[in-house]
Design an enzyme around this catalytic site. Structure first.
Site, PDB file in Angstrom:
ATOM      1  N   ASP A   1      -6.725 -17.282   8.965  1.00 36.01           N
ATOM      2  CA  ASP A   1      -5.711 -16.513   8.248  1.00 36.01           C
ATOM      3  C   ASP A   1      -4.914 -15.637   9.215  1.00 36.01           C
ATOM      4  OD1 ASP A   1      -4.330 -15.656   6.036  1.00 36.01           O
ATOM      5  OD2 ASP A   1      -5.778 -14.101   5.501  1.00 36.01           O
TER       6      ASP A   1
ATOM      7  N   ASN B   1      -2.048 -22.916  -1.792  1.00 33.45           N
ATOM      8  CA  ASN B   1      -0.932 -22.844  -0.845  1.00 33.45           C
ATOM      9  C   ASN B   1       0.284 -23.663  -1.298  1.00 33.45           C
ATOM     10  OD1 ASN B   1      -3.040 -22.705   2.153  1.00 33.45           O
ATOM     11  ND2 ASN B   1      -2.102 -21.031   0.997  1.00 33.45           N
TER      12      ASN B   1
HETATM   13  C1  FPP Z   1      -2.828 -18.911   7.157  1.00 32.93           C
HETATM   14  O1  FPP Z   1      -1.944 -17.902   7.467  1.00 32.93           O
HETATM   15  C2  FPP Z   1      -2.186 -20.269   7.238  1.00 32.93           C
HETATM   16  C3  FPP Z   1      -2.114 -21.139   6.223  1.00 32.93           C
HETATM   17  C4  FPP Z   1      -2.685 -20.782   4.910  1.00 32.93           C
HETATM   18  C5  FPP Z   1      -1.456 -22.487   6.286  1.00 32.93           C
HETATM   19  C6  FPP Z   1      -1.252 -23.195   7.599  1.00 32.93           C
HETATM   20  C7  FPP Z   1      -2.433 -23.354   8.472  1.00 32.93           C
HETATM   21  C8  FPP Z   1      -2.321 -23.667   9.756  1.00 32.93           C
HETATM   22  C9  FPP Z   1      -0.977 -23.921  10.312  1.00 32.93           C
HETATM   23  C10 FPP Z   1      -3.539 -23.772  10.618  1.00 32.93           C
HETATM   24  C11 FPP Z   1      -4.249 -25.096  10.409  1.00 32.93           C
HETATM   25  C12 FPP Z   1      -3.584 -26.211  11.085  1.00 32.93           C
HETATM   26  C13 FPP Z   1      -4.024 -27.476  11.239  1.00 32.93           C
HETATM   27  C14 FPP Z   1      -3.376 -28.400  12.165  1.00 32.93           C
HETATM   28  C15 FPP Z   1      -5.168 -28.035  10.557  1.00 32.93           C
HETATM   29  P1  FPP Z   1      -1.075 -17.134   6.357  1.00 32.93           P
HETATM   30  O2  FPP Z   1       0.265 -17.780   6.290  1.00 32.93           O
HETATM   31  O3  FPP Z   1      -1.829 -17.073   5.079  1.00 32.93           O
HETATM   32  O4  FPP Z   1      -0.957 -15.720   7.032  1.00 32.93           O
HETATM   33  P2  FPP Z   1      -0.716 -14.299   6.330  1.00 32.93           P
HETATM   34  O5  FPP Z   1      -1.976 -13.981   5.573  1.00 32.93           O
HETATM   35  O6  FPP Z   1      -0.509 -13.406   7.493  1.00 32.93           O
HETATM   36  O7  FPP Z   1       0.497 -14.441   5.458  1.00 32.93           O
END
Ligand code: FPP
Length: 246
Positions: free
Chosen positions: A18, A66
């Site tokens: 996260d 998501n």
């Molecule tokens: C978390 O940060 C990220 C996600 C929920 C989605 C994307 C995930 C990745 C890009 C890493 C995994 C990648 C691969 C290749 C498997 P957030 O956007 O929730 O951060 P925030 O809490 O700061 O908003």
């Protein structure tokens, strides 16, 4: 790192990566730039886990919830994911890493599904380490899907309801061939499970850290492993009972 006990390296580590969005926002960058860094970091952490002798790593890459993010953000994440799946094969094969995936994978874009299937196929003979991506994943949905399969088996006469026990439920989960995680790491400070591996985390050690995912490198991973090695895993028993065991 030298303080790590090689005998007590967790077999299965799960991660909620996260903080990509906050990492980008803190730098006045678009959120997608945080996701790009986040994917780069997946590469680093897979490498680090493999070097440290972790046999299984499960990453919560994209939750069912998501999908409710802004359309452009979802599209950008799918593009990044697809690129990752297409470009990682060589290194994963070189390091003997087998890739798997859990979740309602049929909901992913067809291009991502194709790239994922190809990578799973190309790495299926590897046996040094397993990396599992949770994609379009929800712990509750995993249990719902297991219940549906079990009910169908009962209805068709293949399963006696009295034979339904924990082993039977586990055998119908997406992650049925993986042992429960020993350690769950959540980056980005929030102390919650967010619908990840609800069944499997029953006795997993939880570790939450301040670092945002793009900043979570090998030193932070080692710190998490050290914290894990200092825990006493009692599985409901007492310390005295554990001391008596060989
Ligand atoms: C978390 O940060 C990220 C996600 C929920 C989605 C994307 C995930 C990745 C890009 C890493 C995994 C990648 C691969 C290749 C498997 P957030 O956007 O929730 O951060 P925030 O809490 O700061 O908003």
């Amino acid at each position: 790192m030298s303080n790590l006990d090689p005998e007590k390296i967790p077999r299965h580590v799960a991660i909620i990566p996260d903080g990509n969005g906050r990492w980008a926002e803190a730098r006045n960058l678009p959120r997608n730039e945080g996701h790009r860094k986040g994917v780069e970091n997946v590469r680093e952490i897979v490498r680090a886990c493999s070097e440290l002798g972790i046999r299984m790593l499960t990453l919560y890459a994209f939750s069912q919830e998501n999908w409710d993010r802004p359309r452009d953000e979802v599209k950008a994440i799918m593009r990044l994911l697809s690129r990752y799946l297409r470009t990682e094969a060589e290194e994963l094969i070189e390091n003997g890493i087998r890739v798997g995936a859990i979740g309602r994978l049929e909901q992913l874009d067809s291009r991502v599904q194709r790239d994922l299937e190809r990578l799973i196929r190309r790495t299926e003979q590897n046996d040094q380490m397993r990396v599992t991506f949770a994609l379009s994943y929800s712990g509750r949905t995993e249990i719902v899907d297991a219940v549906r399969q079990i009910v169908r088996a009962v209805e068709s006469g293949c399963l006696d309801p009295d034979a339904i026990d924990e082993k039977c439920v586990e055998a119908h989960l997406y992650a049925r061939d993986l042992p429960d995680p020993d350690l769950l790491i959540r980056t980005g400070h929030e102390s919650r499970i967010s619908n990840f591996l609800l069944w499997q985390l029953a006795y997993t050690e939880l570790y939450v850290c301040e670092s945002l995912w793009p900043d979570f490198g090998k030193p932070e991973l080692v710190k998490a492993l050290l914290a894990y090695q200092n825990r006493e895993r009692r599985f409901g028993r007492t310390s005295a009972q554990l001391r008596r065991e060989p």
